[in-house]
Design a protein around this motif. Structure first.
Motif, PDB file in Angstrom:
ATOM      1  N   SER A   9     -12.381  49.822  65.558  1.00 18.61           N
ATOM      2  CA  SER A   9     -11.690  50.951  64.936  1.00 18.61           C
ATOM      3  C   SER A   9     -10.654  50.516  63.896  1.00 18.61           C
ATOM      4  N   THR A  10     -10.351  49.213  63.832  1.00 16.01           N
ATOM      5  CA  THR A  10      -9.314  48.751  62.890  1.00 16.01           C
ATOM      6  C   THR A  10      -9.840  47.682  61.914  1.00 16.01           C
ATOM      7  N   ILE A  11     -11.175  47.644  61.751  1.00 13.76           N
ATOM      8  CA  ILE A  11     -11.781  46.650  60.847  1.00 13.76           C
ATOM      9  C   ILE A  11     -11.266  46.797  59.410  1.00 13.76           C
ATOM     10  N   ASP A  12     -11.037  48.040  58.972  1.00 16.08           N
ATOM     11  CA  ASP A  12     -10.558  48.262  57.601  1.00 16.08           C
ATOM     12  C   ASP A  12      -9.291  47.471  57.319  1.00 16.08           C
ATOM     13  N   GLU A  13      -8.364  47.516  58.264  1.00 20.16           N
ATOM     14  CA  GLU A  13      -7.082  46.824  58.081  1.00 20.16           C
ATOM     15  C   GLU A  13      -7.295  45.302  58.020  1.00 20.16           C
ATOM     16  N   ALA A  14      -8.179  44.790  58.882  1.00 16.21           N
ATOM     17  CA  ALA A  14      -8.470  43.350  58.874  1.00 16.21           C
ATOM     18  C   ALA A  14      -9.082  42.947  57.534  1.00 16.21           C
ATOM     19  N   ALA A  15      -9.977  43.781  57.004  1.00 21.87           N
ATOM     20  CA  ALA A  15     -10.626  43.471  55.719  1.00 21.87           C
ATOM     21  C   ALA A  15      -9.598  43.464  54.581  1.00 21.87           C
ATOM     22  N   GLU A  16      -8.642  44.401  54.625  1.00 19.42           N
ATOM     23  CA  GLU A  16      -7.594  44.431  53.586  1.00 19.42           C
ATOM     24  C   GLU A  16      -6.799  43.131  53.601  1.00 19.42           C
ATOM     25  N   LEU A  17      -6.512  42.627  54.788  1.00 21.43           N
ATOM     26  CA  LEU A  17      -5.759  41.373  54.889  1.00 21.43           C
ATOM     27  C   LEU A  17      -6.571  40.200  54.335  1.00 21.43           C
ATOM     28  N   LEU A  18      -7.866  40.161  54.662  1.00 22.33           N
ATOM     29  CA  LEU A  18      -8.727  39.093  54.123  1.00 22.33           C
ATOM     30  C   LEU A  18      -8.734  39.125  52.597  1.00 22.33           C
ATOM     31  N   LYS A  19      -8.803  40.331  52.024  1.00 23.86           N
ATOM     32  CA  LYS A  19      -8.837  40.477  50.560  1.00 23.86           C
ATOM     33  C   LYS A  19      -7.628  39.847  49.897  1.00 23.86           C
ATOM     34  N   VAL A  20      -6.472  39.903  50.562  1.00 29.60           N
ATOM     35  CA  VAL A  20      -5.264  39.336  49.948  1.00 29.60           C
ATOM     36  C   VAL A  20      -4.992  37.900  50.418  1.00 29.60           C
ATOM     37  N   GLY A  21      -6.000  37.277  51.034  1.00 31.46           N
ATOM     38  CA  GLY A  21      -5.890  35.850  51.322  1.00 31.46           C
ATOM     39  C   GLY A  21      -5.388  35.488  52.706  1.00 31.46           C
ATOM     40  N   GLU A  22      -5.271  36.493  53.604  1.00 33.44           N
ATOM     41  CA  GLU A  22      -4.863  36.177  54.982  1.00 33.44           C
ATOM     42  C   GLU A  22      -6.079  35.673  55.773  1.00 33.44           C
ATOM     43  N   ILE A 164      -7.204  38.553  64.821  1.00 35.73           N
ATOM     44  CA  ILE A 164      -8.487  38.207  65.444  1.00 35.73           C
ATOM     45  C   ILE A 164      -9.246  39.504  65.677  1.00 35.73           C
ATOM     46  N   LEU A 165     -10.484  39.554  65.200  1.00 35.14           N
ATOM     47  CA  LEU A 165     -11.365  40.676  65.531  1.00 35.14           C
ATOM     48  C   LEU A 165     -11.987  40.329  66.879  1.00 35.14           C
ATOM     49  N   ASP A 166     -11.678  41.138  67.894  1.00 34.37           N
ATOM     50  CA  ASP A 166     -12.116  40.818  69.257  1.00 34.37           C
ATOM     51  C   ASP A 166     -13.477  41.444  69.514  1.00 34.37           C
ATOM     52  N   GLY A 167     -14.479  40.612  69.733  1.00 36.26           N
ATOM     53  CA  GLY A 167     -15.824  41.110  70.033  1.00 36.26           C
ATOM     54  C   GLY A 167     -16.269  40.681  71.416  1.00 36.26           C
ATOM     55  N   GLY A 168     -15.313  40.333  72.277  1.00 38.97           N
ATOM     56  CA  GLY A 168     -15.668  39.889  73.628  1.00 38.97           C
ATOM     57  C   GLY A 168     -16.215  38.467  73.617  1.00 38.97           C
ATOM     58  N   GLU A 169     -16.877  38.110  74.706  1.00 38.49           N
ATOM     59  CA  GLU A 169     -17.431  36.756  74.857  1.00 38.49           C
ATOM     60  C   GLU A 169     -18.619  36.552  73.917  1.00 38.49           C
ATOM     61  N   THR A 170     -18.720  35.384  73.316  1.00 38.99           N
ATOM     62  CA  THR A 170     -19.889  35.134  72.466  1.00 38.99           C
ATOM     63  C   THR A 170     -21.112  34.872  73.335  1.00 38.99           C
ATOM     64  N   GLN A 171     -22.286  35.204  72.735  1.00 44.98           N
ATOM     65  CA  GLN A 171     -23.524  35.217  73.506  1.00 44.98           C
ATOM     66  C   GLN A 171     -24.140  33.835  73.721  1.00 44.98           C
ATOM     67  N   ILE A 172     -24.187  33.058  72.662  1.00 41.32           N
ATOM     68  CA  ILE A 172     -24.890  31.762  72.733  1.00 41.32           C
ATOM     69  C   ILE A 172     -23.932  30.661  73.156  1.00 41.32           C
ATOM     70  N   GLY A 173     -22.743  30.647  72.556  1.00 37.17           N
ATOM     71  CA  GLY A 173     -21.722  29.705  73.019  1.00 37.17           C
ATOM     72  C   GLY A 173     -21.756  28.342  72.363  1.00 37.17           C
ATOM     73  N   LEU A 174     -22.785  28.025  71.586  1.00 33.74           N
ATOM     74  CA  LEU A 174     -22.838  26.756  70.838  1.00 33.74           C
ATOM     75  C   LEU A 174     -23.025  27.091  69.361  1.00 33.74           C
ATOM     76  N   GLU A 175     -22.484  26.250  68.472  1.00 38.98           N
ATOM     77  CA  GLU A 175     -22.554  26.493  67.036  1.00 38.98           C
ATOM     78  C   GLU A 175     -24.003  26.502  66.546  1.00 38.98           C
ATOM     79  N   SER A 176     -24.185  27.095  65.347  1.00 40.22           N
ATOM     80  CA  SER A 176     -25.520  27.269  64.761  1.00 40.22           C
ATOM     81  C   SER A 176     -26.240  25.947  64.497  1.00 40.22           C
ATOM     82  N   THR A 177     -27.560  26.037  64.434  1.00 36.28           N
ATOM     83  CA  THR A 177     -28.391  24.947  63.907  1.00 36.28           C
ATOM     84  C   THR A 177     -28.084  24.824  62.417  1.00 36.28           C
ATOM     85  N   VAL A 178     -27.867  23.597  61.930  1.00 34.29           N
ATOM     86  CA  VAL A 178     -27.669  23.406  60.488  1.00 34.29           C
ATOM     87  C   VAL A 178     -28.909  22.708  59.915  1.00 34.29           C
TER      88      VAL A 178
END
Ligand code: AMP
Ligand code: MG
Length: 342
Positions: A9-22, A164-178
């Motif tokens: 519900s507060t993603i807009d505010e997080a995006a505004e902060l990213l836009k200004v370099g936070e 921090i955008l809280d999305g709960g526990e991550t599903q896979i838990g290990l970083e992506s294949t590169v």
């Protein structure tokens, strides 16, 4: 600064902060990423600073769709098929870099750029609302286990990032294949992850190479792989052996008066739990997906316990086991029993 927790519900505010370099950390299906808008060099520099990340270790850029032609010098044909098959998902692709698109620090002096589309709807929304791709290295202090919850991110970065955008526990838990698509001899896996060789080869043919689990003699394939990773404060002893091997290691440390922590399957814990001051279950032995999802939380939990050493159980290398063992070997300071010289 106070690190604020955001939700759908507060993603807009997080995006505004990213836009200004936070900096805003975000969930993905792999681990939490530390987000900054990839066009702002000051913001990207700050990502390296708050993580304590070495400046020669490039960042993965997170995009919100498969239309990536504008961000890279060219899109190899194989990339189209891979994006179709695996995006959104835990596969990072390395492309030839296009000058002037991303802030210079993103690629740490390389002439290639790493892109990924994460499978996390809130984060895709955050990228769309910011209006430009976000860098997203794991949102932890460099060298520590990667974060799989918003609480892990707070533990490492509270007061250092805007939110921090809280999305709960991550599903896979290990970083992506590169996967490197710019190698003249053909595609190479630089870092194993949830998308395996067995899934990639039917789409792009035989790979020209694949990073093994850690082998000290081998040069690091991805620029970041040479650094110590994922390690708690206590030494981690990786045990790849029989019940007698476990007994031997436990006796050795008890004999020295050391308090033991164990990170292992339910089956292994059932046998050795009594010898430990603290334990963390990786789930049932035949479920390497559960073990992968719990690995970093387990290392973080045991890091906080009054113990002197962590004994960790090895898993088979098949499927996701390769990525799991790659991370656990990097966290480990030694292995038992020692490999016999060939
Ligand atoms: P992290 O962001 O901590 O999950 O690490 C990202 C991984 O991707 C590191 O191992 C980097 O070295 C690797 N990586 C990022 N960009 C590139 C690139 N341009 N070429 C090769 N590897 C890359
Ligand atoms: Mg990392």
């Amino acid at each position: 600064m106070e690190t604020k927790i955001y939700d759908a519900s507060t993603i807009d505010e997080a995006a505004e902060l990213l836009k200004v370099g936070e900096l805003i950390a975000f969930p993905t299906e792999t681990v939490y990423g530390l987000g900054a808008i990839a066009s702002n060099d000051e913001a990207v520099k700050n990502v390296y600073k708050v993580k304590g990340r070495p400046s020669d270790n490039p960042l993965i850029v997170h995009v919100s769709d498969r239309k990536i032609a504008q961000y890279v010098a060219f899109v190899p044909q194989q990339a189209e098929a891979l994006m179709e098959a695996f995006w959104p998902g835990p596969l990072t692709l390395i492309f030839p870099m296009k000058e002037g698109v991303f802030a210079p620090t993103v690629t740490a002096g390389h002439n290639t750029v790493a892109l990924r589309m994460p499978a996390q709807e809130q984060t895709l929304e955050l990228i769309r609302k910011t209006g430009f791709p976000l860098v997203g290295p794991s949102a932890n202090t460099s060298g520590k286990p990667s974060p799989t919850t918003a609480q892990h991110v707070l533990h490492d970065l509270s007061g250092k990032i805007a939110g921090i955008l809280d999305g709960g526990e991550t599903q896979i838990g290990l970083e992506s294949t590169v996967l490197d698509l710019t190698n003249a001899d053909g595609p190479v896996i630089l870092r194993p992850g949830a998308i395996t060789e067995v899934q990639l080869e039917p789409i792009i043919g035989k790979l020209a190479g694949s990073a093994q689990t850690t082998n000290e003699a081998e040069a690091p394939k991805a620029p970041g792989m040479k650094y110590q990773h994922y390690a708690p404060a206590q030494p981690v002893i990786l045990i790849d052996g029989t019940a007698a091997d476990w007994e031997g290691v436990i006796e050795e440390y008890r004999g020295k008066g050391k308090a033991i922590g164990i990170l292992a399957s339910e089956e292994q814990l059932a046998v050795h739990k009594a010898a430990a001051r603290a334990t963390y279950s990786l789930g049932l032995k035949d479920d390497v997906a559960a073990a992968s999802q719990r690995l970093y939380a387990g290392l973080r939990y045991l890091d906080e316990q009054p113990i002197d050493v962590i004994l960790a159980e090895a898993y088979d290398l098949s499927g996701l086991g390769k990525a799991f063992m790659n991370r656990l070997e990097k966290a480990a300071s030694s292995k038992y029993p020692k490999k016999q010289a060939k």
